[in-house]
Motif scaffolding. Structure first.
Motif, PDB file in Angstrom:
ATOM      1  N   LEU A  44       0.825  -1.209   0.000  1.00  0.00           N
ATOM      2  CA  LEU A  44       0.000   0.000   0.000  1.00  0.00           C
ATOM      3  C   LEU A  44       0.858   1.258   0.000  1.00  0.00           C
ATOM      4  CD1 LEU A  44      -2.705  -1.171   2.577  1.00  0.00           C
ATOM      5  CD2 LEU A  44      -2.809  -1.285   0.079  1.00  0.00           C
ATOM      6  N   GLY A  45       1.990   1.182  -0.669  1.00  0.00           N
ATOM      7  CA  GLY A  45       2.831   2.363  -0.817  1.00  0.00           C
ATOM      8  C   GLY A  45       4.207   2.243  -0.221  1.00  0.00           C
ATOM      9  N   GLY A  46       4.514   1.116   0.411  1.00  0.00           N
ATOM     10  CA  GLY A  46       5.842   0.897   0.958  1.00  0.00           C
ATOM     11  C   GLY A  46       6.795   0.338  -0.087  1.00  0.00           C
ATOM     12  N   THR A  47       7.958  -0.108   0.374  1.00  0.00           N
ATOM     13  CA  THR A  47       9.010  -0.605  -0.510  1.00  0.00           C
ATOM     14  C   THR A  47       9.354  -2.044  -0.144  1.00  0.00           C
ATOM     15  OG1 THR A  47       9.959   1.610  -0.720  1.00  0.00           O
ATOM     16  CG2 THR A  47      11.366  -0.252  -1.321  1.00  0.00           C
ATOM     17  N   VAL A  48       9.327  -2.923  -1.143  1.00  0.00           N
ATOM     18  CA  VAL A  48       9.716  -4.322  -0.941  1.00  0.00           C
ATOM     19  C   VAL A  48      11.229  -4.410  -1.082  1.00  0.00           C
ATOM     20  CG1 VAL A  48       9.437  -6.697  -1.690  1.00  0.00           C
ATOM     21  CG2 VAL A  48       7.520  -5.099  -1.891  1.00  0.00           C
ATOM     22  N   GLY A  49      11.917  -4.693   0.028  1.00  0.00           N
ATOM     23  CA  GLY A  49      13.362  -4.821   0.002  1.00  0.00           C
ATOM     24  C   GLY A  49      13.804  -6.269  -0.083  1.00  0.00           C
ATOM     25  N   ALA A  50      15.098  -6.489   0.026  1.00  0.00           N
ATOM     26  CA  ALA A  50      15.653  -7.838  -0.085  1.00  0.00           C
ATOM     27  C   ALA A  50      15.229  -8.718   1.072  1.00  0.00           C
ATOM     28  CB  ALA A  50      17.175  -7.765  -0.157  1.00  0.00           C
ATOM     29  N   ASP A  51      14.955  -8.125   2.236  1.00  0.00           N
ATOM     30  CA  ASP A  51      14.598  -8.949   3.397  1.00  0.00           C
ATOM     31  C   ASP A  51      13.516  -8.322   4.268  1.00  0.00           C
ATOM     32  OD1 ASP A  51      16.032  -6.866   4.459  1.00  0.00           O
ATOM     33  OD2 ASP A  51      17.658  -8.099   5.260  1.00  0.00           O
ATOM     34  N   ALA A  52      12.799  -7.314   3.759  1.00  0.00           N
ATOM     35  CA  ALA A  52      11.734  -6.697   4.552  1.00  0.00           C
ATOM     36  C   ALA A  52      10.895  -5.790   3.663  1.00  0.00           C
ATOM     37  CB  ALA A  52      12.314  -5.892   5.718  1.00  0.00           C
ATOM     38  N   TYR A  53       9.697  -5.487   4.145  1.00  0.00           N
ATOM     39  CA  TYR A  53       8.836  -4.476   3.532  1.00  0.00           C
ATOM     40  C   TYR A  53       8.922  -3.240   4.416  1.00  0.00           C
ATOM     41  CZ  TYR A  53       4.557  -2.166   1.860  1.00  0.00           C
ATOM     42  OH  TYR A  53       3.643  -1.264   1.354  1.00  0.00           O
ATOM     43  N   VAL A  54       9.406  -2.149   3.853  1.00  0.00           N
ATOM     44  CA  VAL A  54       9.617  -0.909   4.601  1.00  0.00           C
ATOM     45  C   VAL A  54       8.466   0.035   4.288  1.00  0.00           C
ATOM     46  CG1 VAL A  54      11.181   1.018   5.033  1.00  0.00           C
ATOM     47  CG2 VAL A  54      12.106  -1.245   4.483  1.00  0.00           C
ATOM     48  N   PHE A  55       7.840   0.580   5.334  1.00  0.00           N
ATOM     49  CA  PHE A  55       6.653   1.393   5.113  1.00  0.00           C
ATOM     50  C   PHE A  55       6.698   2.687   5.914  1.00  0.00           C
ATOM     51  CE2 PHE A  55       5.892  -1.872   8.323  1.00  0.00           C
ATOM     52  CZ  PHE A  55       5.433  -1.148   9.416  1.00  0.00           C
ATOM     53  N   ASP A  56       6.166   3.742   5.336  1.00  0.00           N
ATOM     54  CA  ASP A  56       5.895   4.971   6.068  1.00  0.00           C
ATOM     55  C   ASP A  56       4.556   4.809   6.784  1.00  0.00           C
ATOM     56  OD1 ASP A  56       8.230   6.284   5.268  1.00  0.00           O
ATOM     57  OD2 ASP A  56       7.305   6.982   3.409  1.00  0.00           O
ATOM     58  N   ALA A  57       4.159   5.801   7.544  1.00  0.00           N
ATOM     59  CA  ALA A  57       2.897   5.738   8.265  1.00  0.00           C
ATOM     60  C   ALA A  57       1.736   5.485   7.311  1.00  0.00           C
ATOM     61  CB  ALA A  57       2.668   7.042   9.025  1.00  0.00           C
ATOM     62  N   ASN A  58       0.984   4.444   7.598  1.00  0.00           N
ATOM     63  CA  ASN A  58      -0.203   4.060   6.828  1.00  0.00           C
ATOM     64  C   ASN A  58       0.103   3.593   5.407  1.00  0.00           C
ATOM     65  OD1 ASN A  58      -2.546   4.162   8.536  1.00  0.00           O
ATOM     66  ND2 ASN A  58      -2.184   6.357   8.700  1.00  0.00           N
ATOM     67  N   LYS A  59       1.321   3.141   5.164  1.00  0.00           N
ATOM     68  CA  LYS A  59       1.689   2.561   3.870  1.00  0.00           C
ATOM     69  C   LYS A  59       1.943   1.071   4.038  1.00  0.00           C
ATOM     70  CE  LYS A  59       1.733   6.638   1.877  1.00  0.00           C
ATOM     71  NZ  LYS A  59       0.732   7.036   0.867  1.00  0.00           N
ATOM     72  N   GLY A  60       1.018   0.394   4.739  1.00  0.00           N
ATOM     73  CA  GLY A  60       1.215  -1.005   5.108  1.00  0.00           C
ATOM     74  C   GLY A  60       0.871  -1.995   4.026  1.00  0.00           C
ATOM     75  N   LEU A  61       0.141  -3.049   4.404  1.00  0.00           N
ATOM     76  CA  LEU A  61      -0.109  -4.187   3.523  1.00  0.00           C
ATOM     77  C   LEU A  61      -1.558  -4.642   3.638  1.00  0.00           C
ATOM     78  CD1 LEU A  61       3.084  -6.107   4.618  1.00  0.00           C
ATOM     79  CD2 LEU A  61       2.714  -5.316   2.271  1.00  0.00           C
ATOM     80  N   ARG A  62      -2.041  -5.281   2.572  1.00  0.00           N
ATOM     81  CA  ARG A  62      -3.373  -5.889   2.580  1.00  0.00           C
ATOM     82  C   ARG A  62      -3.250  -7.338   2.126  1.00  0.00           C
ATOM     83  NH1 ARG A  62      -5.691  -2.771  -0.888  1.00  0.00           N
ATOM     84  NH2 ARG A  62      -5.745  -4.136  -2.710  1.00  0.00           N
ATOM     85  N   LEU A  63      -4.006  -8.200   2.790  1.00  0.00           N
ATOM     86  CA  LEU A  63      -4.090  -9.611   2.408  1.00  0.00           C
ATOM     87  C   LEU A  63      -5.517  -9.894   1.969  1.00  0.00           C
ATOM     88  CD1 LEU A  63      -3.157 -12.528   2.165  1.00  0.00           C
ATOM     89  CD2 LEU A  63      -3.536 -12.791   4.625  1.00  0.00           C
ATOM     90  N   GLU A  64      -5.669 -10.245   0.701  1.00  0.00           N
ATOM     91  CA  GLU A  64      -7.004 -10.511   0.152  1.00  0.00           C
ATOM     92  C   GLU A  64      -7.447 -11.923   0.524  1.00  0.00           C
ATOM     93  OE1 GLU A  64      -8.919  -8.435  -1.365  1.00  0.00           O
ATOM     94  OE2 GLU A  64      -7.620  -6.789  -2.025  1.00  0.00           O
ATOM     95  N   ALA A  65      -7.686 -12.106   1.819  1.00  0.00           N
ATOM     96  CA  ALA A  65      -8.139 -13.406   2.323  1.00  0.00           C
ATOM     97  C   ALA A  65      -9.059 -13.166   3.506  1.00  0.00           C
ATOM     98  CB  ALA A  65      -6.947 -14.264   2.739  1.00  0.00           C
ATOM     99  N   LYS A  66      -9.993 -14.073   3.714  1.00  0.00           N
ATOM    100  CA  LYS A  66     -10.949 -13.987   4.811  1.00  0.00           C
ATOM    101  C   LYS A  66     -10.499 -14.955   5.903  1.00  0.00           C
ATOM    102  CE  LYS A  66     -14.584 -12.796   1.521  1.00  0.00           C
ATOM    103  NZ  LYS A  66     -15.860 -13.212   0.869  1.00  0.00           N
ATOM    104  N   LEU A  67      -9.904 -14.401   6.951  1.00  0.00           N
ATOM    105  CA  LEU A  67      -9.295 -15.228   7.988  1.00  0.00           C
ATOM    106  C   LEU A  67     -10.277 -15.657   9.060  1.00  0.00           C
ATOM    107  CD1 LEU A  67      -5.927 -13.298   8.412  1.00  0.00           C
ATOM    108  CD2 LEU A  67      -6.506 -15.131   6.808  1.00  0.00           C
ATOM    109  N   GLY A  68     -11.470 -15.046   9.102  1.00  0.00           N
ATOM    110  CA  GLY A  68     -12.498 -15.470  10.040  1.00  0.00           C
ATOM    111  C   GLY A  68     -12.167 -15.134  11.477  1.00  0.00           C
ATOM    112  N   GLY A  69     -12.686 -15.960  12.406  1.00  0.00           N
ATOM    113  CA  GLY A  69     -12.573 -15.667  13.826  1.00  0.00           C
ATOM    114  C   GLY A  69     -11.640 -16.564  14.602  1.00  0.00           C
ATOM    115  N   VAL A  70     -11.008 -17.544  13.952  1.00  0.00           N
ATOM    116  CA  VAL A  70     -10.041 -18.427  14.613  1.00  0.00           C
ATOM    117  C   VAL A  70      -8.776 -18.435  13.763  1.00  0.00           C
ATOM    118  CG1 VAL A  70      -9.539 -20.773  15.379  1.00  0.00           C
ATOM    119  CG2 VAL A  70     -11.857 -19.854  15.624  1.00  0.00           C
ATOM    120  N   TYR A  71      -7.664 -18.016  14.351  1.00  0.00           N
ATOM    121  CA  TYR A  71      -6.448 -17.863  13.557  1.00  0.00           C
ATOM    122  C   TYR A  71      -5.253 -17.642  14.469  1.00  0.00           C
ATOM    123  CZ  TYR A  71      -7.528 -13.042  14.707  1.00  0.00           C
ATOM    124  OH  TYR A  71      -7.845 -11.902  15.403  1.00  0.00           O
TER     125      TYR A  71
END
Length: 234
Positions: A44-71
């Motif tokens: 969501l606007g961060g940078t994919v590095g060699a060993d991490a995703y680096v993000f500024d405030a509110n530039k995180g990630l989204r997972l298009e999956a429904k994880l429900g209530g047990v996880y």
């Protein structure tokens, strides 16, 4: 069959079960792909590095999956700095203030009355944070394998329901918005079960190829049974 052959067969069988319950694994080594083969993370606007995703405030990630209530969600990350609140996990598709936060440098589930906060993060220092929610609606937060917060979530704050998952991204409507911290995340793993304290402690980084906790007890029991069978045959 020789005992060492039986042992080898048992180890092979249990190693095949070493990822039981694992439904997503994002190593974030130059890619947001899922090594299990399911949906990739969306940056969501961060940078994919060699060993991490680096993000500024509110530039995180989204997972298009429904994880429900047990996880179980297991990840290693740090924040560069802290605000009064910084979102870690959003459960409600970016609507409303309810979620899992860093309240300054501590962990808090907002807003469930009387739950308080726990743990302690340091800026620019990675923590392994594990969040579980079981069928009895108990949410637990572990930091580096130690339980730091327990929340009985009868209100369903930490239940994804049919929503997708957002990480390090605050809500965009319904309440205060923009509560995010800059930082970096090393990996994210998701299980379709609530791991126990012992299982959380047994977890290793995804680049270490050893049996995961659900398999360790089974492996020990299997090897003990093989040893007993060998003694009976002598």
């Amino acid at each position: 069959m020789k005992f060492h052959s039986l042992m080898a067969a048992a180890l092979l069988a249990f190693s095949m079960d070493s990822h039981a319950g694992l439904i997503h694994q994002f190593n974030i080594n130059g890619s947001l792909a899922d090594s299990v083969g399911n949906a990739s993370l969306v940056g969501l606007g961060g940078t994919v590095g060699a060993d991490a995703y680096v993000f500024d405030a509110n530039k995180g990630l989204r997972l298009e999956a429904k994880l429900g209530g047990v996880y179980t969600i297991d990840m290693r990350f740090h924040f560069d700095s802290f605000r009064t609140y910084g979102r870690i996990i959003d459960f409600k598709n970016l609507v409303g203030d309810e979620g899992f936060y860093a309240a300054s440098d501590k962990f808090r589930v907002f807003n469930i009355a009387g739950t308080g906060s726990g743990g302690n993060m340091d800026a620019n220092v990675d923590s392994r944070v594990t969040v579980t929610r079981d069928a009895q609606k108990m949410s637990r937060v572990y930091q580096n394998g130690e339980l730091v917060l327990s929340v009985l979530d009868t209100a369903g704050v930490t239940d994804f329901g049919q929503n997708v998952a957002h990480f390090f991204r605050d809500n965009t409507s319904g309440g205060t918005t923009g509560e995010g911290n800059p930082g970096a995340v090393d990996y994210i793993r998701v299980y379709d079960t609530a791991l126990s304290l012992e299982e959380v402690r047994a977890l290793t980084p995804p680049d270490v190829d050893v049996p995961e906790p659900a398999s360790l007890g089974l492996m020990g029991a299997g090897l003990a049974l093989l040893g007993f069978t060998r003694r009976r045959r002598k």
